[in-house]
Design an enzyme around this catalytic site. Structure first.
Site, short mmCIF file in Angstrom:
data_model
loop_
_atom_site.label_atom_id
_atom_site.label_comp_id
_atom_site.label_asym_id
_atom_site.label_seq_id
_atom_site.Cartn_x
_atom_site.Cartn_y
_atom_site.Cartn_z
CG ASP A 1 -2.06 0.96 1.19
OD1 ASP A 1 -1.88 2.06 0.66
OD2 ASP A 1 -3.14 0.60 1.68
NE ARG B 1 -4.85 2.95 0.56
CZ ARG B 1 -5.88 2.25 1.03
NH1 ARG B 1 -7.11 2.73 0.91
NH2 ARG B 1 -5.70 1.08 1.63
#
Length: 422
Positions: free
Chosen positions: A332, A334
Protein backbone atom coordinates in the site's frame (compact mmCIF):
# COMPACT_ATOMS: atom_id res chain seq x y z
CA UNK A 1 0.99 26.97 -33.31
CA UNK A 2 -0.91 30.24 -33.55
CA UNK A 3 0.96 33.46 -34.21
CA UNK A 4 -0.64 34.94 -31.10
CA UNK A 5 0.80 32.25 -28.85
CA UNK A 6 4.17 32.23 -30.57
CA UNK A 7 4.88 35.95 -30.26
CA UNK A 8 3.98 36.08 -26.56
CA UNK A 9 6.24 33.21 -25.56
CA UNK A 10 9.71 34.31 -24.33
CA UNK A 11 12.41 33.57 -26.90
CA UNK A 12 14.90 32.22 -24.37
CA UNK A 13 14.30 29.39 -21.90
CA UNK A 14 14.69 30.63 -18.34
CA UNK A 15 16.06 28.04 -15.94
CA UNK A 16 14.97 28.49 -12.35
CA UNK A 17 17.05 25.74 -10.81
CA UNK A 18 19.38 28.12 -9.00
CA UNK A 19 18.64 31.11 -6.77
CA UNK A 20 19.82 34.62 -7.48
CA UNK A 21 19.79 36.61 -10.68
CA UNK A 22 18.52 40.08 -11.49
CA UNK A 23 15.33 41.53 -10.08
CA UNK A 24 13.60 41.29 -6.69
CA UNK A 25 13.60 38.07 -4.72
CA UNK A 26 10.36 36.06 -4.63
CA UNK A 27 7.87 36.73 -1.83
CA UNK A 28 8.97 34.70 1.23
CA UNK A 29 6.67 32.03 2.65
CA UNK A 30 6.37 31.75 6.44
CA UNK A 31 4.40 28.52 6.86
CA UNK A 32 1.90 28.59 9.72
CA UNK A 33 1.86 32.39 10.17
CA UNK A 34 -1.46 33.75 11.47
CA UNK A 35 -1.46 36.85 9.27
CA UNK A 36 -1.80 35.74 5.62
CA UNK A 37 0.31 38.71 4.49
CA UNK A 38 3.08 37.44 6.76
CA UNK A 39 2.58 33.87 5.56
CA UNK A 40 2.76 35.12 1.97
CA UNK A 41 0.96 33.94 -1.16
CA UNK A 42 2.01 30.78 -2.96
CA UNK A 43 2.96 31.64 -6.53
CA UNK A 44 3.45 28.66 -8.82
CA UNK A 45 2.65 30.26 -12.15
CA UNK A 46 4.66 30.33 -15.35
CA UNK A 47 3.50 33.79 -16.49
CA UNK A 48 6.39 35.40 -14.61
CA UNK A 49 9.06 33.00 -13.37
CA UNK A 50 10.68 35.72 -11.28
CA UNK A 51 7.59 35.75 -9.04
CA UNK A 52 7.53 32.02 -8.37
CA UNK A 53 8.20 31.09 -4.75
CA UNK A 54 7.28 27.39 -4.90
CA UNK A 55 8.53 24.31 -6.70
CA UNK A 56 6.14 23.02 -9.34
CA UNK A 57 2.99 24.68 -10.66
CA UNK A 58 -0.71 24.92 -9.95
CA UNK A 59 -3.30 22.33 -11.09
CA UNK A 60 -1.43 19.22 -9.98
CA UNK A 61 -1.45 16.50 -12.64
CA UNK A 62 -3.52 18.73 -14.93
CA UNK A 63 -0.56 21.06 -15.39
CA UNK A 64 0.63 18.65 -18.08
CA UNK A 65 -2.59 19.16 -20.05
CA UNK A 66 -2.11 22.91 -19.71
CA UNK A 67 1.35 22.57 -21.22
CA UNK A 68 -0.11 20.62 -24.15
CA UNK A 69 -2.74 23.33 -24.64
CA UNK A 70 0.03 25.93 -24.84
CA UNK A 71 2.09 23.81 -27.23
CA UNK A 72 -0.97 23.32 -29.44
CA UNK A 73 -1.59 27.06 -29.58
CA UNK A 74 -4.93 26.83 -27.78
CA UNK A 75 -3.83 28.68 -24.63
CA UNK A 76 -1.87 31.89 -24.21
CA UNK A 77 0.96 30.92 -21.82
CA UNK A 78 0.97 34.39 -20.25
CA UNK A 79 -2.76 34.62 -19.62
CA UNK A 80 -3.84 35.28 -16.04
CA UNK A 81 -7.22 33.94 -14.85
CA UNK A 82 -10.12 36.33 -14.23
CA UNK A 83 -11.25 35.43 -10.70
CA UNK A 84 -14.34 37.66 -10.68
CA UNK A 85 -17.26 35.97 -8.85
CA UNK A 86 -15.23 32.84 -8.05
CA UNK A 87 -15.07 33.34 -4.28
CA UNK A 88 -16.28 30.50 -2.00
CA UNK A 89 -20.03 30.07 -1.59
CA UNK A 90 -19.47 29.24 2.08
CA UNK A 91 -16.87 30.47 4.55
CA UNK A 92 -14.58 27.82 6.01
CA UNK A 93 -12.19 28.88 8.76
CA UNK A 94 -9.87 30.19 9.80
CA UNK A 95 -9.29 27.73 12.65
CA UNK A 96 -6.39 27.39 15.13
CA UNK A 97 -5.19 24.32 13.20
CA UNK A 98 -4.43 26.58 10.23
CA UNK A 99 -1.66 28.25 12.19
CA UNK A 100 0.07 25.18 13.57
CA UNK A 101 2.78 24.30 11.02
CA UNK A 102 2.71 20.68 12.21
CA UNK A 103 -1.03 20.11 11.66
CA UNK A 104 -1.37 21.14 8.00
CA UNK A 105 1.55 20.37 5.67
CA UNK A 106 -0.06 19.08 2.45
CA UNK A 107 -2.50 21.85 1.49
CA UNK A 108 -2.73 25.62 1.67
CA UNK A 109 -5.36 26.61 4.26
CA UNK A 110 -5.65 30.03 2.58
CA UNK A 111 -6.05 28.36 -0.82
CA UNK A 112 -9.71 29.37 -1.26
CA UNK A 113 -9.22 32.92 -0.01
CA UNK A 114 -6.37 34.23 -2.15
CA UNK A 115 -8.52 36.89 -3.86
CA UNK A 116 -9.48 38.33 -0.48
CA UNK A 117 -6.41 37.98 1.75
CA UNK A 118 -3.70 38.68 -0.84
CA UNK A 119 -5.35 41.65 -2.57
CA UNK A 120 -2.28 43.92 -2.12
CA UNK A 121 -0.20 41.44 -4.10
CA UNK A 122 -2.81 41.28 -6.86
CA UNK A 123 -2.68 45.07 -7.11
CA UNK A 124 1.08 44.81 -7.60
CA UNK A 125 0.58 42.49 -10.56
CA UNK A 126 1.38 39.15 -8.94
CA UNK A 127 -0.20 36.10 -10.59
CA UNK A 128 -1.73 34.31 -7.58
CA UNK A 129 -4.14 31.43 -8.12
CA UNK A 130 -6.47 29.53 -5.78
CA UNK A 131 -5.60 25.98 -4.78
CA UNK A 132 -9.02 25.41 -3.18
CA UNK A 133 -12.49 26.14 -4.56
CA UNK A 134 -15.73 25.90 -2.57
CA UNK A 135 -19.16 25.68 -4.21
CA UNK A 136 -22.66 24.29 -3.63
CA UNK A 137 -24.35 21.41 -5.44
CA UNK A 138 -26.84 18.55 -5.35
CA UNK A 139 -25.78 14.91 -5.56
CA UNK A 140 -28.02 12.00 -6.44
CA UNK A 141 -27.27 8.31 -6.13
CA UNK A 142 -29.59 5.34 -6.67
CA UNK A 143 -28.46 3.90 -3.33
CA UNK A 144 -30.01 6.89 -1.54
CA UNK A 145 -33.33 6.29 -3.29
CA UNK A 146 -33.10 2.66 -2.16
CA UNK A 147 -32.45 3.83 1.40
CA UNK A 148 -35.59 5.97 1.23
CA UNK A 149 -37.69 3.09 -0.08
CA UNK A 150 -36.25 0.79 2.61
CA UNK A 151 -37.14 3.33 5.31
CA UNK A 152 -33.55 3.93 6.44
CA UNK A 153 -33.72 7.57 5.29
CA UNK A 154 -36.63 9.99 5.19
CA UNK A 155 -37.06 12.98 2.89
CA UNK A 156 -36.94 16.19 4.92
CA UNK A 157 -36.90 18.70 2.06
CA UNK A 158 -33.83 20.46 3.46
CA UNK A 159 -30.95 17.98 3.46
CA UNK A 160 -32.62 15.20 1.48
CA UNK A 161 -34.95 16.28 -1.29
CA UNK A 162 -37.79 14.32 -2.93
CA UNK A 163 -36.33 11.96 -5.50
CA UNK A 164 -33.23 11.31 -3.42
CA UNK A 165 -31.08 14.35 -4.22
CA UNK A 166 -28.93 15.70 -1.39
CA UNK A 167 -27.88 19.31 -0.83
CA UNK A 168 -24.12 19.57 -0.32
CA UNK A 169 -21.29 22.04 -0.17
CA UNK A 170 -18.22 20.73 -1.94
CA UNK A 171 -14.61 21.81 -2.02
CA UNK A 172 -11.84 20.85 -4.43
CA UNK A 173 -8.29 20.92 -3.07
CA UNK A 174 -4.99 20.82 -4.91
CA UNK A 175 -1.97 19.32 -3.13
CA UNK A 176 0.49 21.84 -1.66
CA UNK A 177 3.37 20.28 0.27
CA UNK A 178 5.37 22.14 2.91
CA UNK A 179 8.47 19.97 2.54
CA UNK A 180 9.92 20.33 6.07
CA UNK A 181 6.53 19.31 7.51
CA UNK A 182 6.01 16.44 5.06
CA UNK A 183 9.46 15.07 5.86
CA UNK A 184 8.68 15.24 9.58
CA UNK A 185 5.43 13.31 9.05
CA UNK A 186 7.28 10.49 7.34
CA UNK A 187 10.16 10.51 9.80
CA UNK A 188 12.85 11.26 7.24
CA UNK A 189 15.31 14.08 6.60
CA UNK A 190 14.06 16.85 4.34
CA UNK A 191 17.19 16.49 2.18
CA UNK A 192 16.44 12.78 1.65
CA UNK A 193 12.82 13.54 0.76
CA UNK A 194 13.86 16.20 -1.74
CA UNK A 195 16.46 13.97 -3.40
CA UNK A 196 14.12 10.99 -3.61
CA UNK A 197 11.32 13.09 -5.10
CA UNK A 198 13.81 14.45 -7.64
CA UNK A 199 15.23 11.07 -8.59
CA UNK A 200 11.93 9.19 -8.76
CA UNK A 201 10.33 11.78 -11.03
CA UNK A 202 13.30 11.37 -13.40
CA UNK A 203 14.65 14.82 -12.53
CA UNK A 204 11.40 16.60 -13.38
CA UNK A 205 11.90 19.19 -10.62
CA UNK A 206 15.61 20.06 -10.22
CA UNK A 207 14.66 22.84 -7.78
CA UNK A 208 13.96 20.12 -5.23
CA UNK A 209 17.71 19.65 -4.82
CA UNK A 210 19.07 23.02 -5.93
CA UNK A 211 16.65 25.45 -4.29
CA UNK A 212 16.57 24.70 -0.57
CA UNK A 213 15.31 28.26 -0.13
CA UNK A 214 11.99 27.13 -1.66
CA UNK A 215 10.19 25.04 0.97
CA UNK A 216 6.80 24.54 -0.76
CA UNK A 217 6.19 21.97 -3.52
CA UNK A 218 3.10 21.66 -5.70
CA UNK A 219 3.39 18.01 -6.76
CA UNK A 220 1.87 16.78 -10.06
CA UNK A 221 -0.57 14.41 -8.34
CA UNK A 222 -4.30 14.30 -7.74
CA UNK A 223 -5.85 16.22 -4.88
CA UNK A 224 -9.07 15.72 -2.94
CA UNK A 225 -12.74 16.65 -3.01
CA UNK A 226 -14.72 17.27 0.17
CA UNK A 227 -18.50 16.86 0.30
CA UNK A 228 -20.18 18.53 3.29
CA UNK A 229 -23.70 17.73 4.49
CA UNK A 230 -25.96 19.70 6.81
CA UNK A 231 -24.85 22.70 8.85
CA UNK A 232 -21.40 23.62 7.55
CA UNK A 233 -20.65 25.74 10.62
CA UNK A 234 -21.29 22.72 12.82
CA UNK A 235 -18.45 20.68 11.31
CA UNK A 236 -15.93 22.36 13.60
CA UNK A 237 -18.24 22.41 16.64
CA UNK A 238 -17.36 19.51 18.99
CA UNK A 239 -20.79 19.83 20.61
CA UNK A 240 -22.54 18.87 17.35
CA UNK A 241 -22.64 15.29 16.02
CA UNK A 242 -20.35 14.64 13.05
CA UNK A 243 -20.07 11.68 10.68
CA UNK A 244 -16.96 11.36 8.51
CA UNK A 245 -15.81 8.99 5.79
CA UNK A 246 -12.37 9.38 4.25
CA UNK A 247 -12.50 7.52 0.94
CA UNK A 248 -9.64 6.71 -1.40
CA UNK A 249 -10.52 6.69 -5.09
CA UNK A 250 -11.54 3.45 -6.78
CA UNK A 251 -12.79 4.30 -10.25
CA UNK A 252 -13.83 0.76 -11.16
CA UNK A 253 -16.12 0.41 -8.16
CA UNK A 254 -17.03 4.03 -7.35
CA UNK A 255 -18.12 4.85 -10.92
CA UNK A 256 -18.68 1.56 -12.73
CA UNK A 257 -19.79 -0.68 -9.87
CA UNK A 258 -17.10 -3.36 -10.15
CA UNK A 259 -17.84 -5.95 -7.46
CA UNK A 260 -14.33 -7.16 -6.65
CA UNK A 261 -14.08 -4.64 -3.81
CA UNK A 262 -16.29 -2.83 -1.31
CA UNK A 263 -15.41 0.71 -2.37
CA UNK A 264 -18.70 1.98 -3.82
CA UNK A 265 -20.88 0.23 -1.21
CA UNK A 266 -18.77 1.72 1.58
CA UNK A 267 -18.80 5.16 -0.07
CA UNK A 268 -22.57 5.20 -0.44
CA UNK A 269 -22.98 3.84 3.09
CA UNK A 270 -20.81 6.72 4.31
CA UNK A 271 -22.97 9.21 2.42
CA UNK A 272 -26.07 7.68 3.98
CA UNK A 273 -24.53 8.09 7.46
CA UNK A 274 -23.67 11.71 6.65
CA UNK A 275 -27.24 12.43 5.53
CA UNK A 276 -28.69 10.79 8.64
CA UNK A 277 -26.35 12.75 10.94
CA UNK A 278 -27.11 16.03 9.15
CA UNK A 279 -30.84 15.40 9.50
CA UNK A 280 -30.31 14.89 13.24
CA UNK A 281 -28.91 18.40 13.58
CA UNK A 282 -25.28 17.59 12.97
CA UNK A 283 -23.03 17.49 9.93
CA UNK A 284 -21.43 14.98 7.61
CA UNK A 285 -18.15 15.01 5.68
CA UNK A 286 -16.95 12.81 2.83
CA UNK A 287 -13.30 13.26 1.85
CA UNK A 288 -12.56 11.75 -1.57
CA UNK A 289 -8.81 11.38 -2.19
CA UNK A 290 -7.35 10.71 -5.63
CA UNK A 291 -5.28 7.66 -4.64
CA UNK A 292 -6.36 5.09 -7.21
CA UNK A 293 -5.41 1.51 -6.42
CA UNK A 294 -3.90 2.28 -2.98
CA UNK A 295 -1.91 5.00 -4.78
CA UNK A 296 -0.30 2.28 -6.91
CA UNK A 297 -2.31 3.30 -9.96
CA UNK A 298 -4.99 1.55 -11.95
CA UNK A 299 -2.61 -0.39 -14.23
CA UNK A 300 -0.92 -1.98 -11.23
CA UNK A 301 -4.30 -2.67 -9.65
CA UNK A 302 -5.56 -4.56 -12.69
CA UNK A 303 -2.31 -6.55 -12.89
CA UNK A 304 -2.84 -7.56 -9.27
CA UNK A 305 -6.43 -8.61 -10.06
CA UNK A 306 -5.06 -10.96 -12.74
CA UNK A 307 -2.40 -12.37 -10.41
CA UNK A 308 -4.96 -12.98 -7.65
CA UNK A 309 -7.42 -14.80 -9.90
CA UNK A 310 -4.84 -16.91 -11.74
CA UNK A 311 -2.75 -18.09 -8.80
CA UNK A 312 -2.87 -21.72 -7.71
CA UNK A 313 -6.02 -22.24 -5.68
CA UNK A 314 -7.72 -19.14 -7.04
CA UNK A 315 -8.37 -15.86 -5.26
CA UNK A 316 -7.54 -16.32 -1.55
CA UNK A 317 -7.58 -13.92 1.37
CA UNK A 318 -4.32 -15.31 2.77
CA UNK A 319 -2.57 -14.20 -0.45
CA UNK A 320 -4.45 -10.93 -0.93
CA UNK A 321 -1.65 -8.59 0.16
CA UNK A 322 1.13 -10.90 -1.05
CA UNK A 323 -0.06 -10.67 -4.66
CA UNK A 324 -0.01 -6.87 -4.47
CA UNK A 325 3.50 -6.89 -3.05
CA UNK A 326 4.69 -9.30 -5.74
CA UNK A 327 3.61 -6.88 -8.48
CA UNK A 328 4.20 -3.50 -6.84
CA UNK A 329 6.92 -4.25 -4.28
CA UNK A 330 4.75 -2.81 -1.50
CA UNK A 331 1.28 -3.56 -0.17
CA UNK A 332 0.00 0.00 0.00
CA UNK A 333 1.41 3.42 -0.91
CA UNK A 334 -1.41 5.62 0.37
CA UNK A 335 0.48 6.33 3.57
CA UNK A 336 -2.31 8.04 5.49
CA UNK A 337 0.09 10.36 7.35
CA UNK A 338 -1.00 13.35 5.23
CA UNK A 339 -4.70 12.48 5.16
CA UNK A 340 -5.79 14.28 8.39
CA UNK A 341 -4.70 17.66 7.00
CA UNK A 342 -8.03 18.20 5.26
CA UNK A 343 -9.83 17.46 8.54
CA UNK A 344 -7.70 20.12 10.24
CA UNK A 345 -8.56 22.53 7.38
CA UNK A 346 -12.22 21.98 8.29
CA UNK A 347 -11.48 22.64 11.96
CA UNK A 348 -12.48 19.12 13.03
CA UNK A 349 -11.40 18.12 16.53
CA UNK A 350 -13.91 15.31 17.19
CA UNK A 351 -15.65 12.71 15.01
CA UNK A 352 -18.72 10.97 16.41
CA UNK A 353 -19.06 8.33 13.69
CA UNK A 354 -15.99 7.43 11.66
CA UNK A 355 -17.28 5.38 8.73
CA UNK A 356 -14.21 3.26 8.08
CA UNK A 357 -12.77 -0.09 9.10
CA UNK A 358 -9.23 0.91 8.14
CA UNK A 359 -6.81 0.79 11.05
CA UNK A 360 -4.38 2.96 9.05
CA UNK A 361 -6.93 5.75 8.58
CA UNK A 362 -8.15 5.52 12.17
CA UNK A 363 -4.65 5.60 13.63
CA UNK A 364 -3.58 8.54 11.44
CA UNK A 365 -6.60 10.59 12.53
CA UNK A 366 -6.06 9.82 16.21
CA UNK A 367 -2.34 10.60 15.97
CA UNK A 368 -3.32 13.96 14.50
CA UNK A 369 -5.14 14.78 17.74
CA UNK A 370 -8.69 14.24 16.49
CA UNK A 371 -10.95 12.16 18.74
CA UNK A 372 -13.00 9.33 17.25
CA UNK A 373 -15.94 8.23 19.38
CA UNK A 374 -17.31 5.40 17.24
CA UNK A 375 -16.13 3.37 14.25
CA UNK A 376 -18.74 2.26 11.76
CA UNK A 377 -18.18 -0.93 9.77
CA UNK A 378 -19.80 -1.63 6.43
CA UNK A 379 -22.98 -3.68 6.90
CA UNK A 380 -22.40 -7.29 5.93
CA UNK A 381 -25.23 -7.32 3.40
CA UNK A 382 -23.52 -4.53 1.42
CA UNK A 383 -20.38 -6.57 0.75
CA UNK A 384 -20.43 -8.01 -2.80
CA UNK A 385 -19.77 -11.75 -3.02
CA UNK A 386 -16.56 -11.24 -5.00
CA UNK A 387 -15.27 -8.76 -2.39
CA UNK A 388 -15.28 -11.25 0.51
CA UNK A 389 -11.64 -12.09 -0.16
CA UNK A 390 -10.65 -8.45 0.25
CA UNK A 391 -12.70 -7.99 3.41
CA UNK A 392 -11.43 -11.16 5.10
CA UNK A 393 -7.83 -10.22 4.28
CA UNK A 394 -8.22 -6.71 5.65
CA UNK A 395 -9.89 -7.86 8.87
CA UNK A 396 -7.13 -10.40 9.43
CA UNK A 397 -4.57 -7.63 8.85
CA UNK A 398 -6.05 -5.40 11.54
CA UNK A 399 -9.12 -3.73 10.07
CA UNK A 400 -11.85 -2.91 12.56
CA UNK A 401 -14.66 -5.43 12.88
CA UNK A 402 -17.34 -6.15 15.45
CA UNK A 403 -17.52 -9.73 14.25
CA UNK A 404 -15.13 -12.67 14.23
CA UNK A 405 -11.73 -12.19 12.62
CA UNK A 406 -11.12 -14.99 10.06
CA UNK A 407 -8.44 -17.46 11.15
CA UNK A 408 -5.67 -18.90 8.99
CA UNK A 409 -7.69 -21.92 7.86
CA UNK A 410 -10.60 -19.73 6.82
CA UNK A 411 -8.34 -17.36 4.91
CA UNK A 412 -6.86 -20.20 2.88
CA UNK A 413 -10.22 -21.09 1.34
CA UNK A 414 -10.83 -19.71 -2.18
CA UNK A 415 -13.68 -17.20 -2.28
CA UNK A 416 -15.50 -15.20 -4.92
CA UNK A 417 -16.03 -16.11 -8.55
CA UNK A 418 -13.42 -17.40 -10.95
CA UNK A 419 -11.40 -15.04 -13.16
CA UNK A 420 -13.84 -15.00 -16.07
CA UNK A 421 -16.69 -13.99 -13.76
CA UNK A 422 -14.72 -11.41 -11.79
Amino acid sequence: MSAKTAHKRPKAIQLTSHPGGPGPKPVPVVWGAVDPMTRGPLIGTVTNTAQRNVIGTHAGSYSVYRAVAVAAGALDPLRKPDLTNTSPTHVIGPFPSWFDPTKIVSLDPFGALVSEVFQPYFQQGYDIRPTIAVTRAHIQLPELEEAIHAGRLKVDGHVLKPGGSVVVVKAALEPVWYLPGVAARFGCEEADLRRTLFEHTAGMFPELVTRTDLEVFMPPIGGATVYMFGDISGISNPDKPLAVRVHDECNGSDVFGSDICTCRPYLTHGIEECVRTAQAGGSGVIVYNRKEGRALGEVTKFLVYNARKRQTGGDRADQYFARTECVAGVQDMRFQELMPDVLHWLGITKIDRFVSMSNMKHDAVVRAGIRILERVAIPDDLIPEDARVEMDAKMAAGYFTEGTVPDGNELAKPKGRDFEGG
